[in-house]
Write a protein that holds these residues in place. Structure first.
Motif, PDB file in Angstrom:
ATOM      1  N   LYS A  73      -1.390 -19.238  14.459  1.00 41.33           N
ATOM      2  CA  LYS A  73      -0.286 -19.859  13.735  1.00 41.33           C
ATOM      3  C   LYS A  73      -0.446 -21.375  13.730  1.00 41.33           C
ATOM      4  O   LYS A  73      -0.248 -22.043  12.709  1.00 41.33           O
ATOM      5  N   LYS A  74      -0.802 -21.941  14.913  1.00 40.63           N
ATOM      6  CA  LYS A  74      -1.008 -23.393  14.999  1.00 40.63           C
ATOM      7  C   LYS A  74      -2.158 -23.821  14.099  1.00 40.63           C
ATOM      8  O   LYS A  74      -2.092 -24.843  13.424  1.00 40.63           O
ATOM      9  N   SER A  75      -3.223 -23.029  14.117  1.00 37.34           N
ATOM     10  CA  SER A  75      -4.390 -23.337  13.291  1.00 37.34           C
ATOM     11  C   SER A  75      -4.027 -23.343  11.814  1.00 37.34           C
ATOM     12  O   SER A  75      -4.371 -24.259  11.068  1.00 37.34           O
ATOM     13  N   SER A  76      -3.298 -22.322  11.400  1.00 39.52           N
ATOM     14  CA  SER A  76      -2.894 -22.206  10.001  1.00 39.52           C
ATOM     15  C   SER A  76      -1.994 -23.362   9.576  1.00 39.52           C
ATOM     16  O   SER A  76      -2.162 -23.943   8.499  1.00 39.52           O
ATOM     17  N   LEU A  77      -1.034 -23.735  10.449  1.00 39.70           N
ATOM     18  CA  LEU A  77      -0.110 -24.835  10.147  1.00 39.70           C
ATOM     19  C   LEU A  77      -0.861 -26.163  10.055  1.00 39.70           C
ATOM     20  O   LEU A  77      -0.617 -26.959   9.149  1.00 39.70           O
ATOM     21  N   ALA A  78      -1.772 -26.393  10.998  1.00 43.46           N
ATOM     22  CA  ALA A  78      -2.525 -27.642  11.012  1.00 43.46           C
ATOM     23  C   ALA A  78      -3.387 -27.777   9.763  1.00 43.46           C
ATOM     24  O   ALA A  78      -3.438 -28.841   9.122  1.00 43.46           O
ATOM     25  N   ILE A  79      -4.079 -26.700   9.399  1.00 40.84           N
ATOM     26  CA  ILE A  79      -4.950 -26.724   8.214  1.00 40.84           C
ATOM     27  C   ILE A  79      -4.128 -26.906   6.946  1.00 40.84           C
ATOM     28  O   ILE A  79      -4.506 -27.644   6.033  1.00 40.84           O
ATOM     29  N   GLU A  80      -2.966 -26.240   6.898  1.00 41.33           N
ATOM     30  CA  GLU A  80      -2.085 -26.381   5.727  1.00 41.33           C
ATOM     31  C   GLU A  80      -1.574 -27.820   5.604  1.00 41.33           C
ATOM     32  O   GLU A  80      -1.541 -28.382   4.503  1.00 41.33           O
ATOM     33  N   ARG A  81      -1.168 -28.420   6.719  1.00 34.56           N
ATOM     34  CA  ARG A  81      -0.715 -29.811   6.681  1.00 34.56           C
ATOM     35  C   ARG A  81      -1.828 -30.746   6.221  1.00 34.56           C
ATOM     36  O   ARG A  81      -1.596 -31.667   5.452  1.00 34.56           O
ATOM     37  N   LYS A  82      -3.015 -30.485   6.725  1.00 34.43           N
ATOM     38  CA  LYS A  82      -4.149 -31.337   6.326  1.00 34.43           C
ATOM     39  C   LYS A  82      -4.367 -31.262   4.822  1.00 34.43           C
ATOM     40  O   LYS A  82      -4.524 -32.281   4.145  1.00 34.43           O
ATOM     41  N   ARG A  83      -4.375 -30.030   4.296  1.00 33.37           N
ATOM     42  CA  ARG A  83      -4.672 -29.821   2.875  1.00 33.37           C
ATOM     43  C   ARG A  83      -3.531 -30.267   1.959  1.00 33.37           C
ATOM     44  O   ARG A  83      -3.753 -30.924   0.946  1.00 33.37           O
ATOM     45  N   GLU A  84      -2.296 -29.930   2.335  1.00 31.34           N
ATOM     46  CA  GLU A  84      -1.154 -30.163   1.448  1.00 31.34           C
ATOM     47  C   GLU A  84      -0.486 -31.528   1.649  1.00 31.34           C
ATOM     48  O   GLU A  84       0.150 -32.053   0.719  1.00 31.34           O
ATOM     49  N   LEU A  85      -0.608 -32.120   2.853  1.00 32.27           N
ATOM     50  CA  LEU A  85       0.127 -33.343   3.151  1.00 32.27           C
ATOM     51  C   LEU A  85      -0.767 -34.537   3.493  1.00 32.27           C
ATOM     52  O   LEU A  85      -0.709 -35.575   2.838  1.00 32.27           O
ATOM     53  N   TYR A  86      -1.605 -34.361   4.521  1.00 34.43           N
ATOM     54  CA  TYR A  86      -2.354 -35.515   5.033  1.00 34.43           C
ATOM     55  C   TYR A  86      -3.413 -36.012   4.047  1.00 34.43           C
ATOM     56  O   TYR A  86      -3.529 -37.215   3.816  1.00 34.43           O
ATOM     57  N   GLN A  87      -4.197 -35.098   3.494  1.00 32.97           N
ATOM     58  CA  GLN A  87      -5.271 -35.511   2.584  1.00 32.97           C
ATOM     59  C   GLN A  87      -4.720 -36.163   1.304  1.00 32.97           C
ATOM     60  O   GLN A  87      -5.203 -37.232   0.902  1.00 32.97           O
ATOM     61  N   PRO A  88      -3.707 -35.575   0.654  1.00 32.49           N
ATOM     62  CA  PRO A  88      -3.141 -36.239  -0.529  1.00 32.49           C
ATOM     63  C   PRO A  88      -2.546 -37.616  -0.216  1.00 32.49           C
ATOM     64  O   PRO A  88      -2.687 -38.552  -1.006  1.00 32.49           O
ATOM     65  N   LEU A  89      -1.873 -37.741   0.928  1.00 34.91           N
ATOM     66  CA  LEU A  89      -1.302 -39.035   1.320  1.00 34.91           C
ATOM     67  C   LEU A  89      -2.413 -40.051   1.557  1.00 34.91           C
ATOM     68  O   LEU A  89      -2.305 -41.212   1.148  1.00 34.91           O
ATOM     69  N   LEU A  90      -3.495 -39.624   2.188  1.00 35.64           N
ATOM     70  CA  LEU A  90      -4.634 -40.506   2.427  1.00 35.64           C
ATOM     71  C   LEU A  90      -5.211 -41.002   1.104  1.00 35.64           C
ATOM     72  O   LEU A  90      -5.512 -42.200   0.945  1.00 35.64           O
ATOM     73  N   ILE A 132      -6.417 -38.014  12.452  1.00 35.61           N
ATOM     74  CA  ILE A 132      -5.685 -36.740  12.503  1.00 35.61           C
ATOM     75  C   ILE A 132      -6.466 -35.653  11.770  1.00 35.61           C
ATOM     76  O   ILE A 132      -6.632 -34.536  12.271  1.00 35.61           O
ATOM     77  N   ILE A 133      -6.965 -35.978  10.580  1.00 38.09           N
ATOM     78  CA  ILE A 133      -7.721 -35.004   9.779  1.00 38.09           C
ATOM     79  C   ILE A 133      -9.004 -34.607  10.499  1.00 38.09           C
ATOM     80  O   ILE A 133      -9.384 -33.432  10.527  1.00 38.09           O
ATOM     81  N   ARG A 134      -9.663 -35.577  11.132  1.00 36.08           N
ATOM     82  CA  ARG A 134     -10.895 -35.293  11.860  1.00 36.08           C
ATOM     83  C   ARG A 134     -10.641 -34.330  13.034  1.00 36.08           C
ATOM     84  O   ARG A 134     -11.420 -33.408  13.291  1.00 36.08           O
ATOM     85  N   LYS A 135      -9.524 -34.526  13.736  1.00 35.46           N
ATOM     86  CA  LYS A 135      -9.179 -33.646  14.859  1.00 35.46           C
ATOM     87  C   LYS A 135      -8.907 -32.223  14.377  1.00 35.46           C
ATOM     88  O   LYS A 135      -9.315 -31.249  15.014  1.00 35.46           O
ATOM     89  N   ILE A 136      -8.196 -32.114  13.274  1.00 34.87           N
ATOM     90  CA  ILE A 136      -7.897 -30.783  12.726  1.00 34.87           C
ATOM     91  C   ILE A 136      -9.189 -30.068  12.358  1.00 34.87           C
ATOM     92  O   ILE A 136      -9.367 -28.878  12.642  1.00 34.87           O
ATOM     93  N   VAL A 137     -10.093 -30.789  11.726  1.00 34.15           N
ATOM     94  CA  VAL A 137     -11.376 -30.185  11.337  1.00 34.15           C
ATOM     95  C   VAL A 137     -12.164 -29.760  12.576  1.00 34.15           C
ATOM     96  O   VAL A 137     -12.688 -28.644  12.637  1.00 34.15           O
ATOM     97  N   ASP A 138     -12.232 -30.650  13.578  1.00 38.85           N
ATOM     98  CA  ASP A 138     -13.004 -30.360  14.786  1.00 38.85           C
ATOM     99  C   ASP A 138     -12.428 -29.182  15.580  1.00 38.85           C
ATOM    100  O   ASP A 138     -13.165 -28.334  16.102  1.00 38.85           O
TER     101      ASP A 138
END
Length: 283
Positions: free
Chosen positions: A33-50, A270-276
């Protein structure tokens, strides 16, 4: 050891195994669940904001007139719970949003318009003697009378007219003069001027009222160039860049760029940590 004691030991061991297995299953699904939430945040929130903030930095390197709209940054401030940012990063996003509001509230076209009006009025006084085009006397039924000064039509026009398009082009051409005028024919001395300024001043001087061209007063000063060109010799950008609002907006621009770089750096971490942690294992 009798039978009852062995049964107790067996029961305890079995219970431990079951609990351990259940804990492992719960831990597994919790991790997923944590993995799914983190990846979703990266894709839907963090990357577009970046990406939005990267565009902002490039935009500010060459643009100072248009208003800045950052919907994703604003979303991260208004609905911060979606992003899960730590306190310091939230504070930086709030600060950047506040800086952008201040930046957008300063209208450099309006600042330039006021300076152009001042230059026009000063030059009109110098060239034509006065910006007052006559005086009339008025009175009321009680016997009170007073004088009313009538401002010259070109002054009235330039105060009220909207030169936004021409001023925008002017501000974008700082340092890029597009014509020269001869200020001393005997010694062949030429001075560079901005065509947009000449165009603005000409439009105020050459006006038509009810189908009749306005007649300018006789010149009080001998010049070898047109009145509009003479007015354009004034150092507009020296005044513009020294204006308190222009200085403030330039300062805000630098603060925005600096703050944006800080947020970009943290978002990349943050994105790098999620990927790693979550994505490298799945690849």
């Amino acid at each position: 050891m009798d039978l009852i004691e062995w049964n107790t030991v067996f029961t305890d061991v079995l219970t431990g195994v079951i609990l351990l297995g259940a804990g492992g299953i719960v831990g597994y699904f919790t991790g997923k669940k944590k993995s799914s939430l983190a990846i979703e945040r990266k894709r839907e929130l963090y990357q577009p904001l970046l990406e939005e903030l990267d565009l902002l930095c490039n935009f500010l390197k060459k643009e100072q007139i248009k208003k800045i709209e950052l919907p994703l940054l604003n979303e991260s401030v208004v609905n911060e719970y979606k992003y899960g940012f730590r306190r310091k990063l939230k504070e930086k996003c709030n600060k950047l949003n506040s800086l952008l509001i201040q930046y957008n509230n300063i209208n450099l076209v309006s600042v330039a318009q006021n300076i152009i009006v001042d230059i026009f009025e000063e030059s009109y006084d110098e060239l034509f003697g006065s910006k007052i085009d006559g005086v009339s006397f008025q009175s009321d039924r009680y016997g009170n009378s007073w004088e009313v000064e009538h401002i010259a039509e070109p002054i009235e026009l330039i105060r009220k007219a909207n030169f936004e398009k021409s001023i925008t082009l002017l501000l974008q051409s700082e340092g890029m003069f597009d014509r020269e005028v001869c200020v001393d024919s005997q010694n062949e001395i030429f001075e560079p001027i901005y065509g947009e300024l000449v165009s603005i001043f000409n439009s105020a001087l050459n006006i038509n009222i009810n189908g009749v061209n306005f007649k300018l007063p006789p010149l009080k000063k001998d010049i070898d160039i047109s009145p509009a060109e003479y007015m354009a010799l004034n150092d507009f950008f020296n005044r513009f860049n020294a204006d308190i609002q222009t200085i403030k907006k330039n300062k805000l621009r630098k603060e925005i760029i600096e703050n944006t770089h800080q947020i970009i750096k943290e978002l990349k971490e943050i994105i790098r940590k999620i990927v790693d942690i979550y994505e490298v294992e799945e690849i």
